[in-house]
Design a protein around this motif. Structure first.
Motif, mmCIF file in Angstrom:
data_model
loop_
_atom_site.group_PDB
_atom_site.id
_atom_site.type_symbol
_atom_site.label_atom_id
_atom_site.label_comp_id
_atom_site.label_asym_id
_atom_site.label_seq_id
_atom_site.Cartn_x
_atom_site.Cartn_y
_atom_site.Cartn_z
ATOM 1 N N LEU A 1 -13.321 152.888 22.590
ATOM 2 C CA LEU A 1 -13.233 153.025 21.145
ATOM 3 C C LEU A 1 -14.566 153.502 20.587
ATOM 4 C CD1 LEU A 1 -11.342 149.721 20.328
ATOM 5 C CD2 LEU A 1 -10.388 151.991 20.688
ATOM 6 N N THR A 2 -14.515 154.458 19.693
ATOM 7 C CA THR A 2 -15.724 154.931 19.025
ATOM 8 C C THR A 2 -15.550 154.795 17.528
ATOM 9 O OG1 THR A 2 -14.859 157.196 19.020
ATOM 10 C CG2 THR A 2 -16.281 156.558 20.864
ATOM 11 N N ALA A 3 -16.647 154.559 16.838
ATOM 12 C CA ALA A 3 -16.584 154.344 15.391
ATOM 13 C C ALA A 3 -16.148 155.617 14.686
ATOM 14 C CB ALA A 3 -17.951 153.903 14.883
ATOM 15 N N PRO A 4 -15.145 155.562 13.817
ATOM 16 C CA PRO A 4 -14.653 156.737 13.102
ATOM 17 C C PRO A 4 -15.464 156.991 11.844
ATOM 18 C CG PRO A 4 -13.375 154.839 12.489
ATOM 19 C CD PRO A 4 -14.398 154.356 13.483
ATOM 20 N N GLU A 5 -15.195 158.145 11.238
ATOM 21 C CA GLU A 5 -15.784 158.397 9.931
ATOM 22 C C GLU A 5 -15.167 157.453 8.922
ATOM 23 O OE1 GLU A 5 -15.265 162.456 8.931
ATOM 24 O OE2 GLU A 5 -16.330 163.227 10.670
ATOM 25 N N ALA A 6 -15.893 157.210 7.839
ATOM 26 C CA ALA A 6 -15.428 156.259 6.824
ATOM 27 C C ALA A 6 -14.092 156.710 6.233
ATOM 28 C CB ALA A 6 -16.474 156.128 5.734
ATOM 29 N N THR A 7 -13.162 155.814 6.125
ATOM 30 C CA THR A 7 -11.863 156.088 5.509
ATOM 31 C C THR A 7 -11.551 154.948 4.558
ATOM 32 O OG1 THR A 7 -10.560 154.891 7.130
ATOM 33 C CG2 THR A 7 -11.125 157.178 7.669
ATOM 34 N N HIS A 8 -10.410 155.051 3.928
ATOM 35 C CA HIS A 8 -9.975 154.001 3.014
ATOM 36 C C HIS A 8 -8.619 153.455 3.446
ATOM 37 C CE1 HIS A 8 -13.267 154.860 0.245
ATOM 38 N NE2 HIS A 8 -12.966 156.140 0.346
ATOM 39 N N LYS A 9 -8.324 153.564 4.735
ATOM 40 C CA LYS A 9 -7.034 153.075 5.219
ATOM 41 C C LYS A 9 -7.031 151.547 5.267
ATOM 42 C CE LYS A 9 -7.068 155.630 8.976
ATOM 43 N NZ LYS A 9 -6.617 156.277 10.236
ATOM 44 N N LYS A 10 -5.864 150.965 4.957
ATOM 45 C CA LYS A 10 -5.717 149.510 4.916
ATOM 46 C C LYS A 10 -4.599 149.080 5.865
ATOM 47 C CE LYS A 10 -8.725 148.781 1.584
ATOM 48 N NZ LYS A 10 -8.289 148.292 0.274
ATOM 49 N N VAL A 11 -4.811 147.926 6.508
ATOM 50 C CA VAL A 11 -3.778 147.348 7.368
ATOM 51 C C VAL A 11 -3.424 145.957 6.861
ATOM 52 C CG1 VAL A 11 -5.534 146.530 9.018
ATOM 53 C CG2 VAL A 11 -3.126 146.673 9.724
ATOM 54 N N PHE A 12 -2.136 145.698 6.740
ATOM 55 C CA PHE A 12 -1.619 144.385 6.363
ATOM 56 C C PHE A 12 -0.971 143.775 7.601
ATOM 57 C CE2 PHE A 12 1.979 141.707 5.256
ATOM 58 C CZ PHE A 12 1.444 140.846 4.300
ATOM 59 N N ILE A 13 -1.398 142.569 7.959
ATOM 60 C CA ILE A 13 -0.840 141.896 9.131
ATOM 61 C C ILE A 13 -0.247 140.558 8.714
ATOM 62 C CG2 ILE A 13 -1.286 140.975 11.443
ATOM 63 C CD1 ILE A 13 -3.659 142.847 11.665
ATOM 64 N N LYS A 14 1.007 140.352 9.047
ATOM 65 C CA LYS A 14 1.650 139.063 8.832
ATOM 66 C C LYS A 14 1.743 138.366 10.185
ATOM 67 C CE LYS A 14 5.590 136.728 6.692
ATOM 68 N NZ LYS A 14 6.823 136.890 5.887
ATOM 69 N N THR A 15 1.136 137.181 10.267
ATOM 70 C CA THR A 15 1.020 136.473 11.536
ATOM 71 C C THR A 15 1.928 135.258 11.562
ATOM 72 O OG1 THR A 15 -1.296 137.154 11.652
ATOM 73 C CG2 THR A 15 -0.596 135.401 13.147
ATOM 74 N N PHE A 16 2.671 135.113 12.647
ATOM 75 C CA PHE A 16 3.542 133.964 12.848
ATOM 76 C C PHE A 16 3.032 133.167 14.050
ATOM 77 C CE2 PHE A 16 5.929 137.447 11.074
ATOM 78 C CZ PHE A 16 6.737 136.879 10.100
ATOM 79 N N GLY A 17 3.292 131.841 14.038
ATOM 80 C CA GLY A 17 3.082 131.060 15.245
ATOM 81 C C GLY A 17 1.702 130.456 15.399
ATOM 82 N N CYS A 18 1.254 130.443 16.651
ATOM 83 C CA CYS A 18 0.120 129.623 17.069
ATOM 84 C C CYS A 18 -1.227 130.271 16.787
ATOM 85 C CB CYS A 18 0.240 129.325 18.560
ATOM 86 S SG CYS A 18 0.118 130.818 19.595
ATOM 87 N N GLN A 19 -2.293 129.518 17.138
ATOM 88 C CA GLN A 19 -3.651 130.023 16.964
ATOM 89 C C GLN A 19 -3.920 131.232 17.841
ATOM 90 O OE1 GLN A 19 -2.917 126.759 17.368
ATOM 91 N NE2 GLN A 19 -4.238 125.458 16.132
ATOM 92 N N MET A 20 -3.222 131.324 18.974
ATOM 93 C CA MET A 20 -3.383 132.512 19.812
ATOM 94 C C MET A 20 -2.981 133.759 19.033
ATOM 95 S SD MET A 20 -4.534 131.851 22.911
ATOM 96 C CE MET A 20 -3.966 133.216 23.917
ATOM 97 N N ASN A 21 -1.918 133.669 18.250
ATOM 98 C CA ASN A 21 -1.503 134.810 17.442
ATOM 99 C C ASN A 21 -2.505 135.094 16.333
ATOM 100 O OD1 ASN A 21 0.740 135.337 18.970
ATOM 101 N ND2 ASN A 21 2.195 135.223 17.287
ATOM 102 N N GLU A 22 -3.081 134.048 15.739
ATOM 103 C CA GLU A 22 -4.113 134.255 14.721
ATOM 104 C C GLU A 22 -5.292 135.009 15.325
ATOM 105 O OE1 GLU A 22 -5.242 130.800 12.443
ATOM 106 O OE2 GLU A 22 -3.284 129.899 12.750
ATOM 107 N N TYR A 23 -5.693 134.592 16.510
ATOM 108 C CA TYR A 23 -6.791 135.266 17.208
ATOM 109 C C TYR A 23 -6.410 136.726 17.474
ATOM 110 C CZ TYR A 23 -10.055 136.380 21.021
ATOM 111 O OH TYR A 23 -11.000 136.967 21.825
#
Length: 468
Positions: A6-28
């Motif tokens: 992975l390499t650092a990209p140029e600055a963008t304004h993209k957003k990600v929404f994540i809905k997490t279910f279940g245990c702490q492993m999923n939170e991690y």
């Protein structure tokens, strides 16, 4: 599919929404999805699904009708496709269902498992390049940790995943099928991550694994002449040597992996908190055998007694399954006797629900649902009463807190309190405590301090700062 650096990209304004279910492993895992997408594509997390360019569901298959709930959630955000939003499904339901998700919801762009979340940027690029949905639910063992960027944290606490998968194959559980067999991260990799978190100001780490105390990490690095293995007890001692780490927690442990060496660590490592989540699931040996848990109720109680001989104040929490196929009133009574004997400080309890593909799904089950429900209600009421008793016993005591941040829900029982000054911390025994931090409340975040408990509330405690 092969992984790339992975390499650092140029600055963008993209957003990600994540809905997490279940245990702490999923939170991690959800936090790691953000790290990967930020490093490779410039995404930043958002809590507002309507401003997202990418929506991800990190799913859990433990609860009943988990698959249907995922499709229901997907249906609610399907309209976002009209403005170009990409949609992905990850986690255990994704691993279990795979391409069937695309067949049923063809507007989904990517499906990935817990072991392939590091390939998210590649999957999204392939989705664009090939103009078709991408599915990767393979089990490349520990590969994902070799391709994750350094964690970016904001706060005094952090999760650290030290192993993946489960090899216990309890008869009711889908985890071995959705997350694969147990694989431990190399010792040096874990320590590097913990040190990196400590350098960012983290004071408390929670070590994570499906069976975290089954950890067996290789030591010495790739150039080592011989392969030495680090067990979980040793790992805890080494993490405790990092001076700025002041507290160590872990979850979820398995009774079969609770070695004497691990018990002894509680006598040697004061940074290891006096709280343990040790799932028992049941207390009838007949039911435990049908569950394929591999221990008896007496063996479980023996472990707890040994721990309490070292840490009399240790608080215990557990998991309970009510209404497992064949459970009689006598079996349930044994579980209630164990609950009274141990005196749990909290619990997670559920009515048994068959998971497709597990041996227990084929067991005859003739206990009426209303009987199971009454048993569950009785169990939960008993533990709730015990929790309230323990909370009340802490009123007037001095507790050491790690202040984690602003109070999430300011208590109405603090007359005249300025809510902006309300902060929360967690005790060594894992109780949430809210208190008035005064005009400099924000400066307390991340600090360890002593408070006096003044009030026991249904789900938290209130306190005042001890001066001097």
């Amino acid at each position: 599919m092969t992984s790339t650096t992975l390499t650092a990209p140029e600055a963008t304004h993209k957003k990600v929404f994540i809905k997490t279910f279940g245990c702490q492993m999923n939170e991690y895992d959800s936090d790691k999805m953000v790290d990967v997408l930020r490093a490779a594509e410039g995404y930043e997390p958002t809590q507002n699904v309507d401003e997202a360019d990418l929506v991800l569901f990190n799913t859990c298959s433990v609860r009943e009708k988990a698959q249907e709930k995922v499709f229901s959630d997907l249906g609610r955000i399907k309209h976002l496709k009209k403005k170009g939003v990409k949609i992905g499904v990850g986690g255990c339901v994704a691993s279990q269902e795979g391409g069937a998700i695309i067949e049923r919801a063809p507007y989904v762009d990517v499906v990935f498992g817990p072991q392939t979340l590091h390939r998210l940027p590649e999957l999204l690029r392939a989705r664009d390049a090939l103009a078709k949905p991408q599915v990767d639910i393979t089990f490349p063992e520990i590969e994902k940790f070799d391709h994750l960027p350094p964690a970016k944290v904001d706060g005094a606490t952090a999760f650290v995943s030290i192993m993946e998968g489960c090899s216990k194959y309890c008869s009711y559980c889908v985890v071995p099928y959705t997350r694969g067999e147990e694989v431990s991260r190399p010792f040096e990799d874990v320590m590097r991550e913990v040190q990196g978190l400590a350098d960012q100001g983290v004071k408390e780490v929670t070590l994570l694994g499906q069976n975290v105390n089954a950890y067996r990490g290789t030591m010495g690095g790739k150039m080592a002449v011989s392969e030495e293995i680090c067990d979980f007890a040793t790992l805890i001692e080494r993490v405790a040597e990092i001076s700025s780490i002041q507290r160590i927690r872990y979850t979820t442990s398995h009774p079969n992996e609770f070695t004497q060496a691990l018990i002894d660590v509680y006598a040697r490592v004061p940074k290891l908190v006096s709280h343990l989540h040790l799932p028992v699931q049941h207390a009838s040996d007949r039911i435990l055998m049908a569950m394929k848990r591999g221990y008896t109720a007496l063996q479980y109680k023996s472990t707890v007694r040994k721990l309490r001989a070292i840490r009399p104040e240790i608080s215990m929490s557990s998991d309970f399954i009510v209404g497992f196929p064949g459970e009689t009133d006598a079996d349930f009574d044994k579980m209630m006797a164990l609950i009274e004997d141990i005196g749990y400080d909290s619990s997670f309890s559920f009515i048994f629900s068959p998971r497709p593909g597990t041996p227990a799904a084929n067991l005859a089950d003739d206990t009426p649902h209303d009987v199971k429900l009454k048993r569950l209600q009785h169990l939960q009421a008993t533990i709730d009463a015990n929790v309230q008793r323990i909370s009340a016993s802490r009123v007037g005591t001095i507790q050491r807190l790690l202040v984690e941040g602003p109070s999430r829900r300011p208590e109405k029982s603090a007359p005249g309190a300025i809510y902006a000054q309300q902060v929360m911390g967690r005790t060594d025994c894992n109780r949430i405590v809210n208190f008035d931090g005064g005009p400099n409340a924000q400066r307390l975040i991340g600090q360890m301090l002593d408070v006096r408990i003044t009030e026991a509330l249904p789900h938290s405690l209130r306190a005042e700062v001890v001066v001097g």
